[in-house]
Scaffold this motif. Structure first.
Motif, PDB file in Angstrom:
ATOM      1  N   ALA A   1       0.826  -1.204   0.000  1.00  0.00           N
ATOM      2  CA  ALA A   1       0.000   0.000   0.000  1.00  0.00           C
ATOM      3  C   ALA A   1       0.861   1.255   0.000  1.00  0.00           C
ATOM      4  O   ALA A   1       0.549   2.245  -0.666  1.00  0.00           O
ATOM      5  N   ASP A   2       1.962   1.237   0.731  1.00  0.00           N
ATOM      6  CA  ASP A   2       2.823   2.410   0.808  1.00  0.00           C
ATOM      7  C   ASP A   2       3.480   2.725  -0.541  1.00  0.00           C
ATOM      8  O   ASP A   2       3.935   3.839  -0.781  1.00  0.00           O
ATOM      9  N   ASP A   3       3.539   1.722  -1.433  1.00  0.00           N
ATOM     10  CA  ASP A   3       4.157   1.923  -2.733  1.00  0.00           C
ATOM     11  C   ASP A   3       3.138   2.303  -3.804  1.00  0.00           C
ATOM     12  O   ASP A   3       3.445   2.333  -4.985  1.00  0.00           O
ATOM     13  N   GLY A   4       1.919   2.569  -3.376  1.00  0.00           N
ATOM     14  CA  GLY A   4       0.885   2.983  -4.305  1.00  0.00           C
ATOM     15  C   GLY A   4       0.163   1.840  -4.976  1.00  0.00           C
ATOM     16  O   GLY A   4      -0.614   2.057  -5.912  1.00  0.00           O
ATOM     17  N   GLY A   5       0.364   0.613  -4.514  1.00  0.00           N
ATOM     18  CA  GLY A   5      -0.324  -0.524  -5.099  1.00  0.00           C
ATOM     19  C   GLY A   5      -1.801  -0.521  -4.735  1.00  0.00           C
ATOM     20  O   GLY A   5      -2.204   0.030  -3.723  1.00  0.00           O
ATOM     21  N   ALA A   6      -2.604  -1.148  -5.603  1.00  0.00           N
ATOM     22  CA  ALA A   6      -4.031  -1.272  -5.317  1.00  0.00           C
ATOM     23  C   ALA A   6      -4.229  -2.068  -4.033  1.00  0.00           C
ATOM     24  O   ALA A   6      -3.504  -3.034  -3.776  1.00  0.00           O
ATOM     25  N   ARG A   7      -5.196  -1.689  -3.243  1.00  0.00           N
ATOM     26  CA  ARG A   7      -5.388  -2.343  -1.954  1.00  0.00           C
ATOM     27  C   ARG A   7      -6.869  -2.495  -1.654  1.00  0.00           C
ATOM     28  O   ARG A   7      -7.712  -1.768  -2.175  1.00  0.00           O
ATOM     29  N   ARG A   8      -7.195  -3.459  -0.814  1.00  0.00           N
ATOM     30  CA  ARG A   8      -8.542  -3.655  -0.291  1.00  0.00           C
ATOM     31  C   ARG A   8      -8.503  -3.257   1.181  1.00  0.00           C
ATOM     32  O   ARG A   8      -7.545  -3.595   1.895  1.00  0.00           O
ATOM     33  N   VAL A   9      -9.542  -2.570   1.631  1.00  0.00           N
ATOM     34  CA  VAL A   9      -9.544  -2.031   2.992  1.00  0.00           C
ATOM     35  C   VAL A   9     -10.849  -2.372   3.688  1.00  0.00           C
ATOM     36  O   VAL A   9     -11.939  -2.094   3.175  1.00  0.00           O
ATOM     37  N   LEU A  10     -10.730  -2.962   4.864  1.00  0.00           N
ATOM     38  CA  LEU A  10     -11.865  -3.336   5.706  1.00  0.00           C
ATOM     39  C   LEU A  10     -11.636  -2.770   7.102  1.00  0.00           C
ATOM     40  O   LEU A  10     -10.530  -2.862   7.646  1.00  0.00           O
ATOM     41  N   VAL A  11     -12.669  -2.204   7.701  1.00  0.00           N
ATOM     42  CA  VAL A  11     -12.577  -1.607   9.041  1.00  0.00           C
ATOM     43  C   VAL A  11     -13.573  -2.308   9.964  1.00  0.00           C
ATOM     44  O   VAL A  11     -14.674  -2.688   9.535  1.00  0.00           O
ATOM     45  N   ILE A  12     -13.178  -2.485  11.212  1.00  0.00           N
ATOM     46  CA  ILE A  12     -14.067  -3.076  12.214  1.00  0.00           C
ATOM     47  C   ILE A  12     -14.253  -2.093  13.363  1.00  0.00           C
ATOM     48  O   ILE A  12     -13.290  -1.531  13.863  1.00  0.00           O
ATOM     49  N   ASP A  13     -15.493  -1.870  13.738  1.00  0.00           N
ATOM     50  CA  ASP A  13     -15.899  -1.078  14.905  1.00  0.00           C
ATOM     51  C   ASP A  13     -15.391   0.367  14.918  1.00  0.00           C
ATOM     52  O   ASP A  13     -14.601   0.771  15.784  1.00  0.00           O
ATOM     53  N   PRO A  14     -15.867   1.188  13.963  1.00  0.00           N
ATOM     54  CA  PRO A  14     -15.534   2.619  13.975  1.00  0.00           C
ATOM     55  C   PRO A  14     -16.376   3.369  15.010  1.00  0.00           C
ATOM     56  O   PRO A  14     -17.399   3.978  14.690  1.00  0.00           O
ATOM     57  N   GLY A  15     -15.958   3.310  16.264  1.00  0.00           N
ATOM     58  CA  GLY A  15     -16.744   3.870  17.360  1.00  0.00           C
ATOM     59  C   GLY A  15     -16.372   5.293  17.717  1.00  0.00           C
ATOM     60  O   GLY A  15     -15.415   5.859  17.184  1.00  0.00           O
ATOM     61  N   ASN A  16     -17.108   5.854  18.669  1.00  0.00           N
ATOM     62  CA  ASN A  16     -16.967   7.289  18.971  1.00  0.00           C
ATOM     63  C   ASN A  16     -15.706   7.637  19.756  1.00  0.00           C
ATOM     64  O   ASN A  16     -15.432   8.818  19.965  1.00  0.00           O
ATOM     65  N   LEU A  17     -14.936   6.648  20.199  1.00  0.00           N
ATOM     66  CA  LEU A  17     -13.645   6.918  20.841  1.00  0.00           C
ATOM     67  C   LEU A  17     -12.493   6.788  19.840  1.00  0.00           C
ATOM     68  O   LEU A  17     -11.335   6.971  20.215  1.00  0.00           O
ATOM     69  N   SER A  18     -12.839   6.492  18.594  1.00  0.00           N
ATOM     70  CA  SER A  18     -11.831   6.184  17.581  1.00  0.00           C
ATOM     71  C   SER A  18     -11.750   7.276  16.520  1.00  0.00           C
ATOM     72  O   SER A  18     -12.620   8.146  16.437  1.00  0.00           O
ATOM     73  N   GLU A  19     -10.710   7.177  15.705  1.00  0.00           N
ATOM     74  CA  GLU A  19     -10.488   8.111  14.613  1.00  0.00           C
ATOM     75  C   GLU A  19     -11.265   7.626  13.390  1.00  0.00           C
ATOM     76  O   GLU A  19     -10.715   7.079  12.435  1.00  0.00           O
ATOM     77  N   VAL A  20     -12.570   7.825  13.428  1.00  0.00           N
ATOM     78  CA  VAL A  20     -13.475   7.204  12.459  1.00  0.00           C
ATOM     79  C   VAL A  20     -13.140   7.605  11.028  1.00  0.00           C
ATOM     80  O   VAL A  20     -13.036   6.752  10.131  1.00  0.00           O
ATOM     81  N   GLU A  21     -12.996   8.903  10.774  1.00  0.00           N
ATOM     82  CA  GLU A  21     -12.760   9.370   9.411  1.00  0.00           C
ATOM     83  C   GLU A  21     -11.439   8.837   8.861  1.00  0.00           C
ATOM     84  O   GLU A  21     -11.355   8.433   7.690  1.00  0.00           O
ATOM     85  N   GLU A  22     -10.415   8.819   9.685  1.00  0.00           N
ATOM     86  CA  GLU A  22      -9.123   8.293   9.242  1.00  0.00           C
ATOM     87  C   GLU A  22      -9.217   6.801   8.961  1.00  0.00           C
ATOM     88  O   GLU A  22      -8.688   6.308   7.956  1.00  0.00           O
ATOM     89  N   ALA A  23      -9.873   6.078   9.847  1.00  0.00           N
ATOM     90  CA  ALA A  23      -9.984   4.628   9.672  1.00  0.00           C
ATOM     91  C   ALA A  23     -10.754   4.277   8.404  1.00  0.00           C
ATOM     92  O   ALA A  23     -10.397   3.338   7.691  1.00  0.00           O
ATOM     93  N   LEU A  24     -11.819   5.021   8.111  1.00  0.00           N
ATOM     94  CA  LEU A  24     -12.683   4.705   6.977  1.00  0.00           C
ATOM     95  C   LEU A  24     -12.219   5.315   5.656  1.00  0.00           C
ATOM     96  O   LEU A  24     -12.820   5.047   4.618  1.00  0.00           O
ATOM     97  N   ASP A  25     -11.170   6.100   5.690  1.00  0.00           N
ATOM     98  CA  ASP A  25     -10.668   6.723   4.466  1.00  0.00           C
ATOM     99  C   ASP A  25     -10.230   5.646   3.466  1.00  0.00           C
ATOM    100  O   ASP A  25      -9.312   4.867   3.740  1.00  0.00           O
ATOM    101  N   GLY A  26     -10.889   5.576   2.331  1.00  0.00           N
ATOM    102  CA  GLY A  26     -10.539   4.597   1.318  1.00  0.00           C
ATOM    103  C   GLY A  26     -11.065   3.199   1.571  1.00  0.00           C
ATOM    104  O   GLY A  26     -10.775   2.283   0.795  1.00  0.00           O
TER     105      GLY A  26
END
Length: 231
Positions: free
Chosen positions: A24-49
């Motif tokens: 991912a750091d090299d710009g390769g295509a990636r799949r992204v899955l997030v678990i439990d974006p709660g109100n104590l977490s960095e929701v927008e950052e976690a869900l970006d992409g």
């Protein structure tokens, strides 16, 4: 697979897209899955992409309905899986995304963001007889990473590579945490559900987890919010 921990119970999982070998750091295509974006977490950052997110249960520290709904409406390719009470709230808060919000049920399998998901358990751990018990689904991702939500559900009949341990909560005690680590016997374990612990409590609880886990073949490692590990 790369695992990134966010504050409290939220984690982000990334892997190369099919046919891509670039990181991912090299710009390769990636799949992204997030678990439990709660109100104590960095929701927008976690869900970006992200292409999908999973919710274990309805408590706000595991799903921030307003921020998750905003992400669903802003990203027409984002999907969500959650127990029905959460799914109902997300559909109401993000009506344009309602067809992309799916009900998660126990003992099922499905694919999300290119990851294979297996579900376990059905209810939140008991806090107190006067506190209602809500639905809770644990998710095993690609047969490797198990997030139990707020439970000590053991994924039966499977060998788990990576266990996310709810290290501190109003519903648990350290002996139960250690028994959970022993029961699952994953090769490695990392903390979740730890935003309410200070540094002293973290050192105490995780010291036990490291020592007891090692006896039973589990390497327990502390992660700070924002830390990533390659699995």
């Amino acid at each position: 697979m790369r695992l990134t921990k966010y504050t409290h119970a939220c984690v982000r999982l990334e892997k190369p897209a099919h046919g891509s070998t670039a990181a991912a750091d090299d710009g390769g295509a990636r799949r992204v899955l997030v678990i439990d974006p709660g109100n104590l977490s960095e929701v927008e950052e976690a869900l970006d992409g992200a292409e999908a997110f999973l919710v274990t249960h309805e408590h706000a520290d595991h799903v921030d309905i307003d921020r998750a709904a905003a992400a669903l409406e802003a990203n027409p390719s984002l999907e969500a899986w959650a127990p029905e009470p959460v799914a109902v709230q997300l559909r109401a808060a993000a009506p344009s995304a309602a067809p992309r919000v799916h009900r998660a049920e126990p003992n099922t399998e499905f694919d999300a963001a290119g990851f294979h998901i297996q579900t376990f358990g059905s209810q939140h751990a008991l806090i107190h007889p006067l506190v209602p018990v809500v639905a809770n689904i644990g998710y095993l991702v690609d047969g490797e990473v198990f997030h139990p939500g707020d439970s000590f559900t053991v994924p039966h009949g499977l060998e788990v590579g990576t266990l996310l341990v709810p290290i501190h909560a109003p519903w648990n005690k350290i002996g139960e945490v250690l028994d959970f680590i022993i029961a699952v016997r994953a090769r490695r374990a990392f903390p979740v559900h730890n935003a309410l612990l200070n540094s002293l409590g973290t050192g105490l609880v995780e010291g036990h987890a490291k020592r007891i886990g090692q006896i039973y073949g589990t390497e327990y490692t502390h992660l700070e919010p924002g830390d990533s590990v390659e699995l």
